[in-house]
Motif scaffolding. Structure first.
Motif, PDB file in Angstrom:
ATOM      1  N   ASN A   1       0.829  -1.206   0.000  1.00  0.00           N
ATOM      2  CA  ASN A   1       0.000   0.000   0.000  1.00  0.00           C
ATOM      3  C   ASN A   1       0.858   1.249   0.000  1.00  0.00           C
ATOM      4  O   ASN A   1       1.895   1.285   0.667  1.00  0.00           O
ATOM      5  CB  ASN A   1      -0.887   0.035   1.238  1.00  0.00           C
ATOM      6  N   VAL A   2       0.398   2.254  -0.709  1.00  0.00           N
ATOM      7  CA  VAL A   2       1.116   3.532  -0.714  1.00  0.00           C
ATOM      8  C   VAL A   2       0.172   4.609  -0.186  1.00  0.00           C
ATOM      9  O   VAL A   2      -0.939   4.777  -0.689  1.00  0.00           O
ATOM     10  CB  VAL A   2       1.613   3.887  -2.129  1.00  0.00           C
ATOM     11  N   SER A   3       0.627   5.295   0.863  1.00  0.00           N
ATOM     12  CA  SER A   3      -0.214   6.298   1.505  1.00  0.00           C
ATOM     13  C   SER A   3       0.425   7.678   1.397  1.00  0.00           C
ATOM     14  O   SER A   3       1.635   7.821   1.594  1.00  0.00           O
ATOM     15  CB  SER A   3      -0.381   5.909   2.976  1.00  0.00           C
TER      16      SER A   3
ATOM     17  N   LEU B   1      -4.803   8.112   1.648  1.00  0.00           N
ATOM     18  CA  LEU B   1      -4.398   9.501   1.859  1.00  0.00           C
ATOM     19  C   LEU B   1      -4.611   9.850   3.324  1.00  0.00           C
ATOM     20  O   LEU B   1      -5.640   9.517   3.911  1.00  0.00           O
ATOM     21  CB  LEU B   1      -5.251  10.397   0.952  1.00  0.00           C
ATOM     22  N   LYS B   2      -3.609  10.498   3.935  1.00  0.00           N
ATOM     23  CA  LYS B   2      -3.741  10.898   5.335  1.00  0.00           C
ATOM     24  C   LYS B   2      -3.858  12.415   5.414  1.00  0.00           C
ATOM     25  O   LYS B   2      -2.931  13.137   5.026  1.00  0.00           O
ATOM     26  CB  LYS B   2      -2.526  10.437   6.144  1.00  0.00           C
ATOM     27  N   ILE B   3      -4.993  12.875   5.926  1.00  0.00           N
ATOM     28  CA  ILE B   3      -5.181  14.325   6.045  1.00  0.00           C
ATOM     29  C   ILE B   3      -4.336  14.826   7.211  1.00  0.00           C
ATOM     30  O   ILE B   3      -4.408  14.287   8.322  1.00  0.00           O
ATOM     31  CB  ILE B   3      -6.656  14.691   6.300  1.00  0.00           C
TER      32      ILE B   3
ATOM     33  N   HIS C   1     -11.951  10.102  -2.304  1.00  0.00           N
ATOM     34  CA  HIS C   1     -12.821   8.980  -2.667  1.00  0.00           C
ATOM     35  C   HIS C   1     -13.023   8.921  -4.175  1.00  0.00           C
ATOM     36  O   HIS C   1     -13.087   7.844  -4.760  1.00  0.00           O
ATOM     37  CB  HIS C   1     -14.161   9.080  -1.927  1.00  0.00           C
ATOM     38  N   GLY C   2     -13.076  10.095  -4.797  1.00  0.00           N
ATOM     39  CA  GLY C   2     -13.205  10.156  -6.249  1.00  0.00           C
ATOM     40  C   GLY C   2     -12.020   9.509  -6.955  1.00  0.00           C
ATOM     41  O   GLY C   2     -12.118   9.077  -8.098  1.00  0.00           O
ATOM     42  N   PHE C   3     -10.900   9.461  -6.256  1.00  0.00           N
ATOM     43  CA  PHE C   3      -9.709   8.825  -6.834  1.00  0.00           C
ATOM     44  C   PHE C   3      -9.458   7.453  -6.218  1.00  0.00           C
ATOM     45  O   PHE C   3      -8.349   6.926  -6.294  1.00  0.00           O
ATOM     46  CB  PHE C   3      -8.478   9.719  -6.628  1.00  0.00           C
ATOM     47  N   ASP C   4     -10.476   6.890  -5.603  1.00  0.00           N
ATOM     48  CA  ASP C   4     -10.376   5.572  -4.981  1.00  0.00           C
ATOM     49  C   ASP C   4      -9.327   5.480  -3.893  1.00  0.00           C
ATOM     50  O   ASP C   4      -8.687   4.434  -3.713  1.00  0.00           O
ATOM     51  CB  ASP C   4     -10.055   4.498  -6.041  1.00  0.00           C
ATOM     52  N   LEU C   5      -9.141   6.554  -3.183  1.00  0.00           N
ATOM     53  CA  LEU C   5      -8.176   6.525  -2.084  1.00  0.00           C
ATOM     54  C   LEU C   5      -8.944   6.376  -0.776  1.00  0.00           C
ATOM     55  O   LEU C   5      -9.980   7.007  -0.579  1.00  0.00           O
ATOM     56  CB  LEU C   5      -7.371   7.823  -2.029  1.00  0.00           C
ATOM     57  N   GLU C   6      -8.426   5.549   0.117  1.00  0.00           N
ATOM     58  CA  GLU C   6      -9.004   5.478   1.459  1.00  0.00           C
ATOM     59  C   GLU C   6      -8.462   6.665   2.238  1.00  0.00           C
ATOM     60  O   GLU C   6      -7.305   7.061   2.062  1.00  0.00           O
ATOM     61  CB  GLU C   6      -8.578   4.183   2.144  1.00  0.00           C
ATOM     62  N   VAL C   7      -9.291   7.210   3.129  1.00  0.00           N
ATOM     63  CA  VAL C   7      -8.861   8.408   3.831  1.00  0.00           C
ATOM     64  C   VAL C   7      -8.632   8.148   5.323  1.00  0.00           C
ATOM     65  O   VAL C   7      -9.502   7.641   6.020  1.00  0.00           O
ATOM     66  CB  VAL C   7      -9.894   9.541   3.673  1.00  0.00           C
ATOM     67  N   VAL C   8      -7.440   8.510   5.783  1.00  0.00           N
ATOM     68  CA  VAL C   8      -7.106   8.414   7.200  1.00  0.00           C
ATOM     69  C   VAL C   8      -7.043   9.833   7.750  1.00  0.00           C
ATOM     70  O   VAL C   8      -6.407  10.700   7.159  1.00  0.00           O
ATOM     71  CB  VAL C   8      -5.711   7.765   7.397  1.00  0.00           C
TER      72      VAL C   8
END
Ligand code: G
Ligand code: G
Ligand code: MN
Length: 431
Positions: free
Chosen positions: A323-325, A347-349, A375-382
């Motif tokens: 995984n790449v975050s 993605l980590k805010i 989410h539009g780019f299929d990224l999970e958000v942390v």
């Protein structure tokens, strides 16, 4: 706001300093003085949580405390929101500067107001002496900043500038030398901070955070030694150590319970190492763990700096399942186009948006928008830096996927982490 008594501003301070710094006549001496830079930490937060009126009142009281130690020949200026400079005339030696700074903190601590007292506990000061430490305005201020930073790192209320603080362009030879032995002396340790899935309240993973306790010198923060290790090239060895330790832990973990993701921070410089990909693959092979349980946290700025080669390496690793975050998101200068070429899946805010989100409309808006965008780019958000229940609940409501922060738990040594999981994880649910 108007502060009581005579308090100069930044510009007036600089004028005053220019006057005090004039080169003396041939047969005269410099008139020595001490410059004390005092900052109140977390004042912005106080402002937002307690309201501006309360914050202004506090600042007025704080100013009065500072004024109470001034003699007629001294000078006080406010140089930032909650930043002050005191010029104390006639102070020639460190010993006297020490006394003055100690007196200042004593005054602050002895305030009757408990609210003030707790905030004062978060005040820090850095002291420089003219002409001993510097003879120019910029230099005096810069060195006071350095001293203040070193006070913070040593968890002291104040520090007097020391030559060791002056690391030519942030370069610290002492640390560099010690870092060279840190691995063989077994001075590194990984701490783990849990991440919770907001949808079902279950444990999602853990971020591995490096800790260095450097013998007698004590604990050194990663944001101090990582940049140095990057400059000297020691970062390669340190990253290998970190990866291996994290994967060793993961392998143990997987044998005992259902696997979780373990995230490792990868510094900017490391990412541009040609054999970075190889190092990661070797570690994975060594411990035989499934790559989908390893996450590499890459800061946004790292990717902006050197896109092409790093992106290629990350793409390969992503293919493998790693995984790449994108870490600290929001602190760089990314544009929409930037997401397109990125092999990231998380993605980590950055915590600076999360921390004031409930009080600050703009931050709240940014957090919501980033979640949608990601989410539009299929990224999970942390969300990182989640410090209270309301923030956690709010994040859940606006569709954030994963939560990490002191509200859930601080970073912990392995054993504490395991104990924490066993007492919380079974049915661990956040409202
Ligand atoms: O808890 P904390 O003080 O650990 O972390 C401070 C900073 O140091 C953070 O920005 C974090 O990403 C970074 N950091 C922590 N551990 C590591 C590590 O193993 N490698 C790198 N490159 N950075 C780390
Ligand atoms: O840059 P990176 O996101 O890797 O940094 C992680 C840093 O955030 C570490 O220093 C860690 O100790 C810190 N941290 C983790 N949770 C919280 C929190 O809830 N509040 C604050 N202020 N810092 C946190
Ligand atoms: Mn991180």
């Amino acid at each position: 706001m108007v502060l009581p008594g005579s308090v100069g501003n930044r510009q007036q301070l600089f004028q005053k300093l220019e006057e005090m710094l004039v080169v003396p006549e041939a047969n005269e001496e410099h008139q020595p003085f001490a410059l004390i830079l005092v900052k109140l930490d977390h004042f912005r937060r106080y402002n937002l949580t307690k309201g501006y009126r309360a914050a202004d009142k506090l600042l007025t009281l704080f100013t009065q405390s500072l004024q109470s130690i001034l003699r007629p020949q001294d000078y006080l200026a406010r140089v930032g929101n909650a930043e002050f400079v005191l010029l104390l005339a006639g102070i020639r030696h460190e010993g006297f500067a020490n006394l003055a700074a100690a007196k200042l903190f004593e005054t602050l601590q002895n305030s009757d107001d408990s609210e003030q007292q707790s905030l004062y506990m978060q005040a820090h000061a850095g002291v420089t002496l003219f002409p001993e430490h510097a003879t120019g305005v910029e230099d005096l201020m810069k060195k006071a900043e350095m001293a203040l930073e070193s006070a913070r790192h040593q968890l002291e209320p104040f520090a007097i500038y020391q030559d060791e603080d002056e690391v030519s362009e942030g370069f610290d030879w002492g640390i560099q030398n010690d870092l060279g032995h840190a691995i063989e002396l077994d001075q590194f340790e990984l701490y783990f901070q849990p991440q919770i899935n907001l949808k079902d309240g279950k444990l999602y993973g853990a971020e591995a955070l490096l800790r260095w306790s450097n013998g007698d010198k004590g604990f050194v923060r990663p944001d101090v030694f990582i940049p140095i290790a990057e400059k000297t090239g020691q970062i390669v060895e340190i990253t290998e150590w970190t990866l291996n330790s994290a994967l060793w832990f993961l392998e143990e973990w997987c044998r005992q319970s259902s696997p979780i993701k373990v995230a490792v921070n990868i510094s900017t410089k490391m990412l541009s190492e040609p054999d970075f990909g190889e190092i990661v693959r070797n570690s994975i092979a060594l411990y035989g763990v499934d790559p989908q349980f390893l996450t590499l946290e890459i800061t946004e700025s790292a990717l902006l700096e050197d896109m092409s080669s790093s992106v290629a390496i990350l793409e390969d690793l992503r293919q493998l399942g790693v995984n790449v975050s994108i870490d600290d998101f929001g602190t760089g200068y990314s544009s929409l186009a930037y997401f397109k070429g990125l092999p990231a899946n998380e993605l980590k805010i950055d915590r600076t948006f999360i921390q004031y989100m409930l009080e600050n409309q703009m931050d709240q808006h940014i957090v919501k928008t980033v979640i949608q965008l990601a989410h539009g780019f299929d990224l999970e958000v942390v969300a990182e830096g989640v410090e209270d229940e309301q923030s956690n609940e709010f994040l859940k409501q606006i569709g954030c996927d994963i939560s990490q922060g002191y509200f859930i738990a601080k970073p912990m040594p392995t054993d504490d982490f395991l104990a924490w999981v066993s007492s919380n994880y079974a049915g661990f649910k956040l409202a």
